[in-house]
Design an enzyme around this catalytic site. Structure first.
Site, PDB file in Angstrom:
ATOM      1  N   LEU A  31       9.641  -1.033  -7.193  1.00 50.22           N
ATOM      2  CA  LEU A  31      11.030  -0.718  -6.854  1.00 50.22           C
ATOM      3  C   LEU A  31      11.310  -0.883  -5.369  1.00 50.22           C
ATOM      4  CD1 LEU A  31      11.543   2.498  -9.045  1.00 50.22           C
ATOM      5  CD2 LEU A  31      12.315   0.166  -9.551  1.00 50.22           C
ATOM      6  N   GLY A  32      10.348  -0.590  -4.529  1.00 48.98           N
ATOM      7  CA  GLY A  32      10.536  -0.700  -3.094  1.00 48.98           C
ATOM      8  C   GLY A  32       9.342  -0.130  -2.359  1.00 48.98           C
ATOM      9  N   GLY A  34       7.957   1.587   1.745  1.00 52.79           N
ATOM     10  CA  GLY A  34       8.314   2.131   3.049  1.00 52.79           C
ATOM     11  C   GLY A  34       7.052   2.534   3.781  1.00 52.79           C
ATOM     12  N   GLY A  35       7.224   3.231   4.888  1.00 51.11           N
ATOM     13  CA  GLY A  35       6.089   3.614   5.710  1.00 51.11           C
ATOM     14  C   GLY A  35       5.119   4.549   5.010  1.00 51.11           C
ATOM     15  N   MET A  36       5.621   5.326   4.029  1.00 49.34           N
ATOM     16  CA  MET A  36       4.758   6.272   3.324  1.00 49.34           C
ATOM     17  C   MET A  36       4.027   5.634   2.169  1.00 49.34           C
ATOM     18  SD  MET A  36       4.848   9.232   4.753  1.00 49.34           S
ATOM     19  CE  MET A  36       4.245  10.274   3.444  1.00 49.34           C
ATOM     20  N   ALA A  38       4.498   2.794  -1.524  1.00 48.91           N
ATOM     21  CA  ALA A  38       5.338   1.987  -2.406  1.00 48.91           C
ATOM     22  C   ALA A  38       5.774   2.820  -3.605  1.00 48.91           C
ATOM     23  CB  ALA A  38       4.578   0.758  -2.874  1.00 48.91           C
ATOM     24  N   VAL A  39       6.957   2.484  -4.111  1.00 51.07           N
ATOM     25  CA  VAL A  39       7.517   3.189  -5.261  1.00 51.07           C
ATOM     26  C   VAL A  39       7.632   2.200  -6.420  1.00 51.07           C
ATOM     27  CG1 VAL A  39       9.463   4.532  -6.151  1.00 51.07           C
ATOM     28  CG2 VAL A  39       8.796   4.738  -3.750  1.00 51.07           C
ATOM     29  N   LYS A  54       5.352   7.232  -6.912  1.00 54.70           N
ATOM     30  CA  LYS A  54       5.195   6.862  -5.506  1.00 54.70           C
ATOM     31  C   LYS A  54       3.713   6.899  -5.170  1.00 54.70           C
ATOM     32  CE  LYS A  54       6.995   7.673  -0.899  1.00 54.70           C
ATOM     33  NZ  LYS A  54       8.062   8.318  -0.115  1.00 54.70           N
ATOM     34  N   ASP A 148      12.566  13.794   7.772  1.00 55.92           N
ATOM     35  CA  ASP A 148      12.747  12.344   7.732  1.00 55.92           C
ATOM     36  C   ASP A 148      14.018  11.978   6.975  1.00 55.92           C
ATOM     37  OD1 ASP A 148      12.090   9.717   8.339  1.00 55.92           O
ATOM     38  OD2 ASP A 148      10.933   9.430   6.506  1.00 55.92           O
TER      39      ASP A 148
END
Length: 452
Positions: A31-32, A34-36, A38-39, A54, A148
């Site tokens: 799905l996407g 980020g810095g933390m 992937a989802v 996640k 955040d």
């Protein structure tokens, strides 16, 4: 749910292939990222329920103590239990992968919306931010600071009743450290620091509820103007601008913006935490008057006085009792209370008499008669006290010449007839007329010729 490209985040690693198993869940698609981490969309292998999973990046989970803190934060996140916070249902570890199970949402995040349509209508934006404030405030009340908040962590889910704003990554973002972003590209690096509060930029451990409020203020600024207030050419210059805390007024970028809404935004992003709103709830109360009609109706009870449809909410203002009492006093003079002897339910005006009008007239006439009788009695008593009759001085003066020769006459006692004068005054019906009738009684001197 995030918008950043996986290729720009080398620490995430290669995306998991479709069909990869993590515990009881099977990966469906990415799905996407980020810095933390992937989802992914995933499905429960036994009951078929679709979820969002996640997977934390190795850069994050590899830090000493990170796994234990992640588990602790996941437990804290479950305490939020708010309809506008993403629901975290499970967590686990499979090999070197640590993951978090969340509800699967359909829609787009606020960052994607902003990129797609540009700056937002203020009322539409406030309608989105009010439920976000409610969720963030609920987290603060159980001791959780998001740390955040950014457009990418506000998801606009489509539901049966329209748009539903959901806050992502509660608690998990406490693991976020700006130093980790140095491993990413410049675009990814500026994603989070743009929303850091000054105190958080100086010391990430100083982040608290006021820092979340600051981030919400920056989101409001960006979404309503289409500009990030402290955007600079590099991270160092950006952090310097944040700490200096002198953003250009939003109306500089959007002149038609309501000055009162600008004041709310600027207060939320004040460089000094103590000068911001006392809480996120207070920020939401200040935003409420700028929401759309539906937003005011939905959130009026939570953040202020509920208002009727079509009528904007207003922040209650103190009333100056000295000023307010004058109109009330004037109204009391214009509309005096009805006498107790009037029927309260009977209308009284200039054209309609009350049904007990005759009784009122009778009472008034009775009062006049009583007053007249009292005056006569008082005059009569005064005359007796001075050895004179109760008739007027003028009557006595006129009668004196005629009565003078008869002073010693026996019939003189007839003059005592005035003693009966009270009898003349007795008629209650017409005491005023009775007074002149009594005067002729003094005409006793006519009897004088009899003495002669």
């Amino acid at each position: 749910m995030a918008t950043e490209s996986l290729d720009a985040l080398p620490e995430v690693g290669a995306p998991l292939a479709r069909g990869t198993r993590l515990g009881k869940y099977e990966i469906v698609r990415l799905l996407g990222a980020g810095g933390m981490g992937a989802v992914y969309e995933a499905v429960h292998s036994q009951i078929g329920k679709r979820v969002a999973i996640k997977v934390l990046s190795h850069a994050v989970i590899g830090r000493p103590g990170a796994r234990a803190r992640f588990q602790r934060e996941a437990r804290l996140t479950s305490k939020v239990n708010h309809p506008h916070a993403v629901d975290v249902t499970d967590m686990g570890t499979d090999g070197d992968q640590t993951y978090l199970i969340m509800e699967l949402l359909t829609g787009e995040d606020l960052g994607a919306r902003l990129t797609r349509v540009g700056r937002l209508d203020p009322a539409d934006l406030v309608d989105i931010v009010l439920p976000v404030c409610s969720a963030v405030a609920a987290a603060h009340e159980v001791g959780i600071t998001h740390r955040d908040l950014k457009p990418q962590n506000i998801f606009l889910a489509t539901g049966a009743h329209g748009l539903i704003a959901k806050v992502l990554d509660f608690g998990i973002s406490k693991l976020q450290d700006p130093s980790l972003s140095a491993l990413t590209s410049t675009g990814a690096l500026l994603g989070t620091p743009m929303y850091l509060a000054p105190e958080q930029a100086v010391d990430n451990r100083a982040a608290g509820p006021a820092s979340d409020q600051y981030a919400l203020g920056i989101i409001l600024y960006e979404c309503v103007t289409g500009v990030r207030p402290f955007a600079r050419e590099n991270l160092f210059a950006t952090l310097q601008a944040i700490v200096a805390g002198s953003p250009p007024p939003p109306r500089q970028h959007r002149p038609d913006l309501d000055p009162a809404l600008q004041a709310v935004v600027l207060r939320a992003i004040d460089v000094e935490p103590t000068r911001r709103f006392s809480s996120v709830r207070e920020l939401a109360s200040a935003l409420l008057p700028f929401a759309g009609e539906r937003g005011r109706l939905l959130w009026g009870d939570t953040f202020g006085t509920k208002v009727a449809a079509g009528r904007p909410a207003r922040v209650p203002m103190p009333v100056d009792t000295a000023v307010d009492s004058a109109p009330r006093a004037a109204a009391a003079v214009r509309n005096p209370p009805l006498p107790s002897w009037l029927d309260a339910d009977e209308p009284v005006n200039d054209t309609v008499r009350p049904r007990n009008f005759n009784r009122v007239v009778a009472v008034a006439v009775g009062l006049l008669i009583a007053i007249g009788v009292g005056v006569l009695l008082n005059q009569w008593k005064g005359g007796l006290g001075n050895g004179a009759s109760p008739v007027s001085t003028r009557s006595r003066d006129l009668a004196a010449p005629i009565a003078a020769p008869v002073v010693a006459a026996p019939p003189a006692p007839v003059v005592a007839a005035p003693v009966a004068a009270p009898v003349v005054a007795a008629p209650v019906a017409a005491p005023v007329v009775a007074a002149p009738v009594a005067a002729p009684v003094v005409a006793a001197p006519v009897a004088a010729p009899v003495v002669a």
